[in-house]
Design an enzyme around this catalytic site. Structure first.
Site, PDB file in Angstrom:
ATOM      1  N   PHE A   1       9.302   8.579  -6.317  1.00  0.00           N
ATOM      2  CA  PHE A   1       7.944   8.076  -6.553  1.00  0.00           C
ATOM      3  C   PHE A   1       7.238   7.955  -5.208  1.00  0.00           C
ATOM      4  CE2 PHE A   1       4.480   5.107  -6.906  1.00  0.00           C
ATOM      5  CZ  PHE A   1       3.824   5.589  -8.027  1.00  0.00           C
TER       6      PHE A   1
ATOM      7  N   ASP B   1       9.783   7.444   3.116  1.00  0.00           N
ATOM      8  CA  ASP B   1       8.719   6.689   2.463  1.00  0.00           C
ATOM      9  C   ASP B   1       9.227   5.263   2.266  1.00  0.00           C
ATOM     10  OD1 ASP B   1       6.874   5.480   0.853  1.00  0.00           O
ATOM     11  OD2 ASP B   1       6.719   7.127  -0.594  1.00  0.00           O
TER      12      ASP B   1
ATOM     13  N   LYS C   1       1.735  -1.089   0.887  1.00  0.00           N
ATOM     14  CA  LYS C   1       1.972  -2.305   0.112  1.00  0.00           C
ATOM     15  C   LYS C   1       1.938  -3.581   0.972  1.00  0.00           C
ATOM     16  CE  LYS C   1       3.724  -0.342  -4.073  1.00  0.00           C
ATOM     17  NZ  LYS C   1       4.322   0.976  -4.153  1.00  0.00           N
TER      18      LYS C   1
HETATM   19  C1  LIG Z   1       3.762   2.269  -4.372  1.00  0.00           C
HETATM   20  C2  LIG Z   1       4.361   3.417  -3.688  1.00  0.00           C
HETATM   21  C3  LIG Z   1       3.570   4.494  -3.246  1.00  0.00           C
HETATM   22  C4  LIG Z   1       2.105   4.604  -3.549  1.00  0.00           C
HETATM   23  O1  LIG Z   1       1.340   3.560  -3.042  1.00  0.00           O
HETATM   24  P1  LIG Z   1      -0.146   3.307  -3.608  1.00  0.00           P
HETATM   25  O2  LIG Z   1      -0.693   2.251  -2.690  1.00  0.00           O
HETATM   26  O3  LIG Z   1       0.001   2.837  -5.025  1.00  0.00           O
HETATM   27  O4  LIG Z   1      -0.861   4.603  -3.512  1.00  0.00           O
HETATM   28  C5  LIG Z   1       4.195   5.511  -2.541  1.00  0.00           C
HETATM   29  N1  LIG Z   1       5.511   5.476  -2.294  1.00  0.00           N
HETATM   30  C6  LIG Z   1       6.291   4.474  -2.698  1.00  0.00           C
HETATM   31  C7  LIG Z   1       7.752   4.484  -2.371  1.00  0.00           C
HETATM   32  C8  LIG Z   1       5.758   3.415  -3.435  1.00  0.00           C
HETATM   33  O5  LIG Z   1       6.548   2.439  -3.878  1.00  0.00           O
END
Ligand SMILES: *Cc1c(COP(=O)(O)O)cnc(C)c1O
Length: 420
Positions: free
Chosen positions: A151, A236, A265
């Site tokens: 994700f 990520d 986040k």
């Molecule tokens: C939440 C998340 C994203 C996307 O972040 P947004 O601010 O919702 O665009 C990307 N990578 C990971 C691992 C995430 O948990």
């Protein structure tokens, strides 16, 4: 001070409104107030928040230092666009480079953005450009290796390499140039690298997938394969980073230093979206004036809050307390598996993925039948959590939660599992 005023008519849920697009299926609760680990709904009921905005609220709701930083900045300067500098932009970059720079593979540079998906897009663009200009990949042929179950956000390019059909179906044509390999299998990943490969993009722990922790040898072996083939390792850490795992980055758990890291986040302190790519200056350096940008990226308000977030993490004590608190909590969660109340638990620091036993259990099983059911039972006893992928719920208490509140939330979880 009056308490929450009673509502005249029952508040309709967001899903029943004809005016709001239906892209979420929230739990039936409407919140009006939050402080620390606690939130209050329209009827005055209080809940312990064990979702923490998918780790966007790592410091709880309205952390005083973060709110103070935001308030002070609101009275000074909120936006300049990047057409003009402002006085917090370089301090923010230097502070983030100070916190995360030592954890990446080379002298660091910082590129601020807003949302997580934008940070991932930025890392993809930087990696491709580096591939063409530095590595010498023929133009238009760069490939990036990703993992199944990933994700990374919701843009058209990012959903192009999702393996979640709900996230992907109906949004093509898809962006080419991505190769999906099984998560946790470093040998398969290494075999998929060829002369067109510019990067490997991975979550060190897959959050949305249900806190999936890879085998211990995985990330170090991926790092080795990337180094050997001159391929960038992009971690990520938008959900796993900034203290969640009891370390500043999850990558640290395996002693791995990525070339680029995406953060988001929690970087916005639960107040506004703030994201960034941190990584090798020789890679981010391929982005020059006019080649990439964002109107709001690195705005003064974002930098003020971001600086306060970095300050909270700078001496390592919050990470250490999350690790200590997480270890004791994890033992209790493991006990629920031993007692047959849960099918399995995966965890790291103050982060856990819980799989419910489900309807396959021998009768008379009266426990939760799926993740949604468990979340609704938790809601009824004053705990907020969210299900993912059917049988799983993800717990991510604020890193600032007190041991007493964490015990209380875990008692309530045990009650929801034992006494349905
Ligand atoms: C939440 C998340 C994203 C996307 O972040 P947004 O601010 O919702 O665009 C990307 N990578 C990971 C691992 C995430 O948990």
């Amino acid at each position: 001070m009056t308490l929450v005023s009673p509502v005249a008519a029952p508040l309709s849920s967001s899903e029943s409104s004809p005016f709001l697009a239906h892209n979420y299926h929230p739990l039936p609760v409407t919140l009006v107030d939050g402080l620390g680990s606690w939130v209050t709904d329209v009827e005055g009921r209080r809940y312990l928040d064990l979702l923490s905005g998918y780790s966007a609220l790592n410091f709880g709701h309205r952390h005083p230092a973060l709110v103070a930083a935001a308030h002070a900045q609101l009275d000074r300067l909120t936006l300049t666009s990047r057409a003009f500098d402002h006085d917090l932009l370089v301090p923010f970059a230097e502070a983030l480079a100070g916190l995360v720079g030592p954890l990446v593979a080379g002298p660091p540079m910082v590129l601020p953005m807003n949302t997580g998906a934008e940070a991932v897009e930025t890392a993809i663009k930087a990696a491709r450009k580096w591939g063409y200009e530095v590595k010498g990949v023929p133009d238009g042929r760069a490939t990036i290796i990703v993992a199944d179950g990933n994700f990374h956000g919701r843009t058209t390019t990012i959903v192009s390499f999702s393996t979640d059909e709900d996230a992907r179906r109906g949004f093509g044509p898809y962006t080419p140039g991505f190769r999906i390999q099984p998560y946790g299998d470093a040998a398969a990943l290494a075999a998929a690298i060829d002369e067109t490969t510019v990067a490997v993009l991975l979550e060190p722990i897959q959050g949305e997938q249900g806190v999936v922790v890879p085998p211990p040898s995985y990330l170090p072996a991926v790092r080795e394969a990337c180094t050997a083939a001159d391929v960038l390792l992009i971690c990520d850490e938008i959900q796993s980073g900034l203290g969640r795992t009891g370390t500043t980055l999850a990558s640290e758990l395996w002693g791995v230093r990525p070339d680029l890291v995406t953060l988001g986040k929690a970087l916005g302190g639960g107040i506004l979206p703030v994201s960034a790519v941190v990584g090798r200056a020789d890679v981010l350096g391929v982005l020059t004036a006019g080649t990439h940008g964002s109107t709001f990226g690195g705005n003064p308000l974002a930098c003020a809050v971001g600086l306060a977030v970095i300050d909270l993490l700078s001496d390592g004590s919050l990470q250490a307390s999350a690790a200590a608190l997480g270890a004791a909590w994890g033992e209790r969660l493991d006990g629920f598996v031993a007692d047959g109340l849960l099918a399995s638990v995966r965890r790291a620091g103050l982060w856990a993925g819980l799989d419910v036993v489900g309807p396959v259990a021998p009768a008379p099983w009266t426990g939760p039948v799926d993740g949604r059911d468990l979340c609704e039972r938790l809601l009824a006893v004053g705990v907020l959590a969210k299900d993912t992928h059917g049988a799983t719920i993800r717990l991510a208490p604020p890193l600032t939660i007190t041991p007493q509140d964490l015990d209380l939330a875990t008692d309530r979880l045990e009650g929801a599992l034992r006494h349905p």
